[in-house]
Design a protein around this motif. Structure first.
Motif, PDB file in Angstrom:
ATOM      1  N   LEU A  28      80.123  54.073  22.377  1.00 54.17           N
ATOM      2  CA  LEU A  28      79.975  55.015  23.488  1.00 54.17           C
ATOM      3  C   LEU A  28      78.535  55.519  23.576  1.00 54.17           C
ATOM      4  N   LYS A  29      77.940  55.812  22.419  1.00 47.61           N
ATOM      5  CA  LYS A  29      76.555  56.289  22.395  1.00 47.61           C
ATOM      6  C   LYS A  29      75.612  55.228  22.945  1.00 47.61           C
ATOM      7  N   GLU A  30      75.799  54.000  22.513  1.00 48.88           N
ATOM      8  CA  GLU A  30      74.934  52.914  22.957  1.00 48.88           C
ATOM      9  C   GLU A  30      75.049  52.681  24.467  1.00 48.88           C
ATOM     10  N   ASN A  31      76.230  52.934  25.009  1.00 46.41           N
ATOM     11  CA  ASN A  31      76.461  52.689  26.433  1.00 46.41           C
ATOM     12  C   ASN A  31      76.315  53.940  27.298  1.00 46.41           C
ATOM     13  N   GLY A  32      75.961  55.056  26.666  1.00 46.93           N
ATOM     14  CA  GLY A  32      75.729  56.276  27.423  1.00 46.93           C
ATOM     15  C   GLY A  32      76.970  56.868  28.056  1.00 46.93           C
ATOM     16  N   VAL A  33      78.116  56.684  27.401  1.00 39.65           N
ATOM     17  CA  VAL A  33      79.382  57.217  27.915  1.00 39.65           C
ATOM     18  C   VAL A  33      79.840  58.370  27.031  1.00 39.65           C
ATOM     19  N   PHE A  34      80.113  59.518  27.640  1.00 34.57           N
ATOM     20  CA  PHE A  34      80.624  60.679  26.924  1.00 34.57           C
ATOM     21  C   PHE A  34      82.134  60.704  27.096  1.00 34.57           C
ATOM     22  N   THR A 111      84.170  51.150  31.983  1.00 32.09           N
ATOM     23  CA  THR A 111      83.271  52.301  31.957  1.00 32.09           C
ATOM     24  C   THR A 111      81.807  51.972  32.231  1.00 32.09           C
ATOM     25  N   GLY A 112      81.504  50.780  32.729  1.00 35.23           N
ATOM     26  CA  GLY A 112      80.115  50.397  32.960  1.00 35.23           C
ATOM     27  C   GLY A 112      79.345  51.361  33.841  1.00 35.23           C
ATOM     28  N   ASP A 113      80.010  51.979  34.806  1.00 40.54           N
ATOM     29  CA  ASP A 113      79.338  52.903  35.720  1.00 40.54           C
ATOM     30  C   ASP A 113      79.774  54.353  35.503  1.00 40.54           C
ATOM     31  N   ILE A 114      80.372  54.639  34.353  1.00 41.02           N
ATOM     32  CA  ILE A 114      80.907  55.968  34.093  1.00 41.02           C
ATOM     33  C   ILE A 114      80.040  56.723  33.079  1.00 41.02           C
ATOM     34  N   GLU A 115      79.752  57.985  33.379  1.00 36.04           N
ATOM     35  CA  GLU A 115      79.000  58.838  32.470  1.00 36.04           C
ATOM     36  C   GLU A 115      79.928  59.737  31.648  1.00 36.04           C
ATOM     37  N   LEU A 116      80.991  60.209  32.278  1.00 38.20           N
ATOM     38  CA  LEU A 116      81.955  61.085  31.622  1.00 38.20           C
ATOM     39  C   LEU A 116      83.345  60.485  31.731  1.00 38.20           C
ATOM     40  N   ALA A 117      83.913  60.095  30.594  1.00 39.73           N
ATOM     41  CA  ALA A 117      85.295  59.602  30.549  1.00 39.73           C
ATOM     42  C   ALA A 117      86.158  60.693  29.925  1.00 39.73           C
ATOM     43  N   ALA A 135      86.606  60.201  20.443  1.00 45.65           N
ATOM     44  CA  ALA A 135      85.969  61.056  21.444  1.00 45.65           C
ATOM     45  C   ALA A 135      84.716  61.718  20.887  1.00 45.65           C
ATOM     46  N   VAL A 136      83.796  62.027  21.782  1.00 47.03           N
ATOM     47  CA  VAL A 136      82.578  62.745  21.393  1.00 47.03           C
ATOM     48  C   VAL A 136      82.912  64.206  21.106  1.00 47.03           C
ATOM     49  N   LYS A 137      83.771  64.784  21.940  1.00 47.99           N
ATOM     50  CA  LYS A 137      84.203  66.168  21.754  1.00 47.99           C
ATOM     51  C   LYS A 137      85.704  66.276  22.015  1.00 47.99           C
ATOM     52  N   ASN A 138      86.331  67.201  21.309  1.00 50.47           N
ATOM     53  CA  ASN A 138      87.739  67.517  21.516  1.00 50.47           C
ATOM     54  C   ASN A 138      87.862  68.867  22.203  1.00 50.47           C
ATOM     55  N   ASP A 211      79.806  74.201  32.976  1.00 54.15           N
ATOM     56  CA  ASP A 211      78.427  74.285  32.471  1.00 54.15           C
ATOM     57  C   ASP A 211      78.362  73.789  31.032  1.00 54.15           C
ATOM     58  N   TRP A 212      79.341  74.198  30.215  1.00 55.91           N
ATOM     59  CA  TRP A 212      79.392  73.737  28.824  1.00 55.91           C
ATOM     60  C   TRP A 212      79.516  72.218  28.780  1.00 55.91           C
ATOM     61  N   LEU A 213      80.373  71.674  29.611  1.00 55.52           N
ATOM     62  CA  LEU A 213      80.626  70.235  29.596  1.00 55.52           C
ATOM     63  C   LEU A 213      79.407  69.448  30.054  1.00 55.52           C
ATOM     64  N   VAL A 214      78.761  69.891  31.107  1.00 58.14           N
ATOM     65  CA  VAL A 214      77.560  69.207  31.601  1.00 58.14           C
ATOM     66  C   VAL A 214      76.475  69.199  30.531  1.00 58.14           C
ATOM     67  N   GLN A 215      76.301  70.316  29.840  1.00 58.69           N
ATOM     68  CA  GLN A 215      75.294  70.387  28.779  1.00 58.69           C
ATOM     69  C   GLN A 215      75.606  69.407  27.655  1.00 58.69           C
ATOM     70  N   GLU A 216      76.879  69.315  27.261  1.00 61.32           N
ATOM     71  CA  GLU A 216      77.261  68.395  26.193  1.00 61.32           C
ATOM     72  C   GLU A 216      77.047  66.946  26.609  1.00 61.32           C
ATOM     73  N   VAL A 217      77.388  66.614  27.843  1.00 58.69           N
ATOM     74  CA  VAL A 217      77.191  65.246  28.345  1.00 58.69           C
ATOM     75  C   VAL A 217      75.719  64.904  28.353  1.00 58.69           C
ATOM     76  N   SER A 218      74.881  65.832  28.831  1.00 59.16           N
ATOM     77  CA  SER A 218      73.446  65.594  28.903  1.00 59.16           C
ATOM     78  C   SER A 218      72.838  65.351  27.531  1.00 59.16           C
ATOM     79  N   GLN A 219      73.251  66.149  26.550  1.00 61.67           N
ATOM     80  CA  GLN A 219      72.719  65.991  25.190  1.00 61.67           C
ATOM     81  C   GLN A 219      73.147  64.653  24.596  1.00 61.67           C
ATOM     82  N   TRP A 220      74.376  64.227  24.846  1.00 60.15           N
ATOM     83  CA  TRP A 220      74.887  62.974  24.307  1.00 60.15           C
ATOM     84  C   TRP A 220      74.149  61.775  24.902  1.00 60.15           C
ATOM     85  N   ARG A 221      73.795  61.866  26.163  1.00 61.09           N
ATOM     86  CA  ARG A 221      73.191  60.728  26.858  1.00 61.09           C
ATOM     87  C   ARG A 221      71.672  60.672  26.705  1.00 61.09           C
ATOM     88  N   MET A 222      71.093  61.627  25.994  1.00 56.90           N
ATOM     89  CA  MET A 222      69.635  61.632  25.811  1.00 56.90           C
ATOM     90  C   MET A 222      69.192  60.483  24.904  1.00 56.90           C
TER      91      MET A 222
END
Length: 222
Positions: A28-34, A111-117, A135-138, A211-222
């Motif tokens: 998931l990290k390699e493919n940028g999917v949260f 999930t090729g075009d998905i950022e948040l699953a 999962a990245v987060k529960n 807001d919490w979720l967007v921040q977590e997704v952004s940090q994971w995809r950095m």
């Protein structure tokens, strides 16, 4: 006396699942999917909360949803109304998803075009907590009508969750529910848990959650 060989099956199953979950997170990290694992008891408001979440974020993030259930496709049909990609996962009678089942679901979701699953797990406060899905987060939802003592009764669920949404706060005056006491119980189980009171029906508190979720997704995809 003949020696009897004893196999710790449960321990072996969990150990193998943990390895598979870690491999899935690496992919998931390699493919940028949260991947968010969303859990609750039946009727706590998972689907309604998910609908609100999608409405708030679908123009910001590319979202895909996996609806897990023992049977039926009711929730998937509901989520499909939002316009996001969604698939239904039937667990064949099992009350949880493990890492391999989640991987199969992600492959089906494409999930090729998905950022948040988002995985909406089977409604249960016991079994889903025992299996790492990769999962990245529960996240879990506790609804006010369930009572503020649930962290004491289901310790594992609360201990593994990164965020707890306390839903249906609009009906708090009608139930013997002490929000401060509930927060105290949650932090007894998990001092690091983020706690966000919400009402998915009215939208109260939802911005803090998204807001919490967007921040977590952004940090994971950095």
């Amino acid at each position: 006396m003949k020696q009897v060989r004893i196999l710790e099956i449960k321990q072996s199953v969990f150990a193998d699942n943990d390895r598979q979950a870690e491999l899935l997170r690496q992919d998931l990290k390699e493919n940028g999917v949260f991947l968010l694992n969303l859990m609750s008891s039946p009727g706590a408001g998972k689907t309604t909360t998910l609908m609100r979440t999608i409405e708030a974020l679908k123009d910001t993030l590319k979202i895909g949803v996996m609806e897990a259930d023992i049977d039926s496709d009711v929730d998937a049909e509901t989520i499909s109304q939002t316009g996001v990609k969604v698939i239904q996962l039937h667990t064949g009678g099992m009350c949880h998803l493990d890492a391999e089942m989640t991987r199969q679901g992600l492959e089906g979701l494409e999930t090729g075009d998905i950022e948040l699953a988002i995985l909406e797990n089977v409604g249960n406060l016991v079994c889903p907590a025992e299996f790492d899905t990769g999962a990245v987060k529960n996240a879990m939802i506790l609804s006010v009508p369930e009572g503020d003592d649930k962290p004491l009764k289901y310790p594992l669920m609360f201990s593994i969750c990164d965020v707890v949404l306390i839903n249906k706060i609009d009906v708090m005056p009608y139930f013997d529910f002490d929000l401060a006491r509930c927060k105290e119980y949650i932090h007894m189980r998990n001092p690091d848990a983020t706690i966000i009171p919400i009402c998915a029906k009215t939208g109260e508190g939802m911005k803090a959650w998204t807001d919490w979720l967007v921040q977590e997704v952004s940090q994971w995809r950095m």
